[in-house]
Every structure is written in structure tokens, then in C-alpha cells.
Design a protein around this motif. Structure first.
Motif, short mmCIF file in Angstrom:
data_model
loop_
_atom_site.label_atom_id
_atom_site.label_comp_id
_atom_site.label_asym_id
_atom_site.label_seq_id
_atom_site.Cartn_x
_atom_site.Cartn_y
_atom_site.Cartn_z
N ALA A 198 0.82 -1.22 0.00
CA ALA A 198 0.00 0.00 0.00
C ALA A 198 0.85 1.26 0.00
O ALA A 198 0.43 2.29 -0.54
CB ALA A 198 -0.94 -0.01 1.19
N LEU A 199 2.03 1.20 0.59
CA LEU A 199 2.92 2.37 0.57
C LEU A 199 3.28 2.73 -0.87
O LEU A 199 3.29 3.90 -1.25
CB LEU A 199 4.19 2.10 1.38
N TYR A 200 3.57 1.72 -1.68
CA TYR A 200 3.90 1.94 -3.08
C TYR A 200 2.69 2.49 -3.84
O TYR A 200 2.80 3.44 -4.61
CB TYR A 200 4.40 0.64 -3.72
N ILE A 201 1.54 1.89 -3.61
CA ILE A 201 0.31 2.32 -4.29
C ILE A 201 -0.02 3.77 -3.93
O ILE A 201 -0.35 4.58 -4.80
CB ILE A 201 -0.86 1.38 -3.94
N LEU A 202 0.09 4.10 -2.65
CA LEU A 202 -0.17 5.46 -2.19
C LEU A 202 0.81 6.46 -2.81
O LEU A 202 0.43 7.56 -3.22
CB LEU A 202 -0.09 5.52 -0.66
N THR A 203 2.05 6.06 -2.90
CA THR A 203 3.08 6.91 -3.49
C THR A 203 2.80 7.17 -4.97
O THR A 203 2.93 8.30 -5.44
CB THR A 203 4.47 6.28 -3.30
N LEU A 204 2.41 6.15 -5.70
CA LEU A 204 2.08 6.33 -7.12
C LEU A 204 0.85 7.20 -7.28
O LEU A 204 0.80 8.06 -8.16
CB LEU A 204 1.85 4.98 -7.80
N ALA A 205 -0.15 6.97 -6.44
CA ALA A 205 -1.40 7.74 -6.54
C ALA A 205 -1.17 9.23 -6.31
O ALA A 205 -1.85 10.06 -6.91
CB ALA A 205 -2.42 7.20 -5.56
N ASN A 206 -0.23 9.57 -5.44
CA ASN A 206 0.06 10.97 -5.14
C ASN A 206 1.20 11.54 -5.97
O ASN A 206 1.62 12.68 -5.76
CB ASN A 206 0.36 11.13 -3.65
N ASP A 207 1.74 10.72 -6.86
CA ASP A 207 2.83 11.13 -7.75
C ASP A 207 4.07 11.61 -6.99
O ASP A 207 4.71 12.58 -7.36
CB ASP A 207 2.34 12.22 -8.72
N TRP A 208 4.37 10.91 -5.89
CA TRP A 208 5.57 11.21 -5.12
C TRP A 208 6.73 10.37 -5.66
O TRP A 208 6.54 9.38 -6.32
CB TRP A 208 5.38 10.87 -3.65
N GLY A 209 7.94 10.77 -5.36
CA GLY A 209 9.11 9.99 -5.73
C GLY A 209 9.39 9.94 -7.21
O GLY A 209 9.94 8.96 -7.70
N GLN A 210 9.03 10.99 -7.93
CA GLN A 210 9.21 10.99 -9.38
C GLN A 210 10.34 11.90 -9.85
O GLN A 210 10.56 12.04 -11.03
CB GLN A 210 7.90 11.39 -10.07
N GLY A 211 11.03 12.55 -8.92
CA GLY A 211 12.09 13.47 -9.30
C GLY A 211 13.32 12.75 -9.82
O GLY A 211 13.51 11.57 -9.60
N ALA A 212 14.15 13.49 -10.51
CA ALA A 212 15.42 12.95 -11.00
C ALA A 212 16.41 12.88 -9.84
O ALA A 212 16.42 13.75 -8.97
CB ALA A 212 15.97 13.83 -12.12
N ILE A 213 17.23 11.86 -9.85
CA ILE A 213 18.24 11.71 -8.80
C ILE A 213 19.39 12.65 -9.13
O ILE A 213 20.15 12.42 -10.08
CB ILE A 213 18.71 10.25 -8.71
N ALA A 214 19.50 13.72 -8.34
CA ALA A 214 20.49 14.75 -8.64
C ALA A 214 21.68 14.73 -7.68
O ALA A 214 22.69 15.33 -7.95
CB ALA A 214 19.84 16.13 -8.62
N PHE A 215 21.54 14.03 -6.56
CA PHE A 215 22.64 14.00 -5.59
C PHE A 215 22.62 12.67 -4.84
O PHE A 215 21.68 11.89 -4.95
CB PHE A 215 22.56 15.20 -4.63
#
Length: 135
Positions: free
Chosen positions: A85-102
Motif C-alpha cells: 500500500a505504501l507503493y500504491i499510495l506513493t504512485l497515486a500521489n505522484d511522489w518519488g518521481q524526481g530525477a536523482i540529482a545528488f
């Protein structure tokens, strides 16, 4: 012929708990153990997995999506899906989609994957408790 009959009698019977505990345990980390009255183990798993996942997001870790591309992306996706559910919730809220910059974002991505993999291990443990292989 006798060996196949003997192997069939050693198989664990399918019970409601042997199906529900792993399924609920995947969706909510530690819940498969709590359903079986393993309160401390379930709570420790819940706190550990949720903490790893949230720390990974706080470090701007990336969430992998399903795709048929690079093998490392596929493996990252499998690890992430383990968080349920943590993964599903994260996808639903569009979190964790940034580029890895550091570097900390890269560590965050690994934290999220490890949280999912730890939950897969917890699901297997809940199943083995449900079928009576483990106490």
C-alpha cells in the motif's frame, strides 16, 4: 508412483489464514503477523518497513514504475512493489518521481527498494507461520 503420493500428503493444507496473512501482510507491512497474534514482530516489521520507505521518500528517492526497459529498472520496480500500500499510495500521489540529482537521493531510492524487499521476507514469514512451519 509411491513418491508422488507421499509428496502430496506432505503438502500444507490451504487455509483461510495461509492465504489472508500473506496478502494482508503485503498490503500493510506487519499486518500478516498481527493477524496471527504475533503483535511484537508485526509492530517491529511495520515500524521498520514504513520508516525505511518514508526516509527514502524524504531523501527524495525515486519510485520505479512498471516498464519493459532496463533490467535494473525492472528489479527496482519489483523491490518497490513489495512495499504494498505504501507503493500504491506513493504512485497515486505522484511522489518519488524526481530525477536523482545528488547522493542522498540515490540512497533514498535504495531505502525504498529495501523496504519492499524486507516486506517480501515478512510476507514469506507470515505464510510459514500460517501453515505451521514456523512458530
Amino acid at each position: 508412483m509411491a513418491n508422488s503420493t507421499a509428496e502430496k500428503t506432505n503438502a500444507a493444507p490451504v487455509t483461510a489464514m495461509s492465504v489472508l496473512a500473506p496478502a494482508v501482510g503485503w498490503l500493510i507491512p506487519g499486518a500478516g503477523h498481527m493477524m496471527q497474534k504475533r503483535w511484537i514482530r508485526g509492530l517491529l516489521l511495520f515500524v521498520s518497513i514504513v520508516s525505511l520507505f518514508l526516509l527514502g521518500l524524504a531523501m527524495q528517492g525515486r519510485i520505479y514504475r512498471a516498464n519493459g526497459g532496463d533490467i535494473l529498472d525492472i528489479l527496482g520496480f519489483v523491490g518497490d512493489v513489495g512495499a504494498g500500500a505504501l507503493y500504491i499510495l506513493t504512485l497515486a500521489n505522484d511522489w518519488g518521481q524526481g530525477a536523482i540529482a545528488f547522493a542522498t537521493a540515490d540512497y533514498g531510492t535504495k531505502f525504498i527498494i529495501v523496504a519492499g524487499l524486507l516486506n517480501f521476507i515478512a510476507v514469506a514469514d507470515a505464510y510459514h507461520i500460517a501453515i505451521g512451519k514456523k512458530k
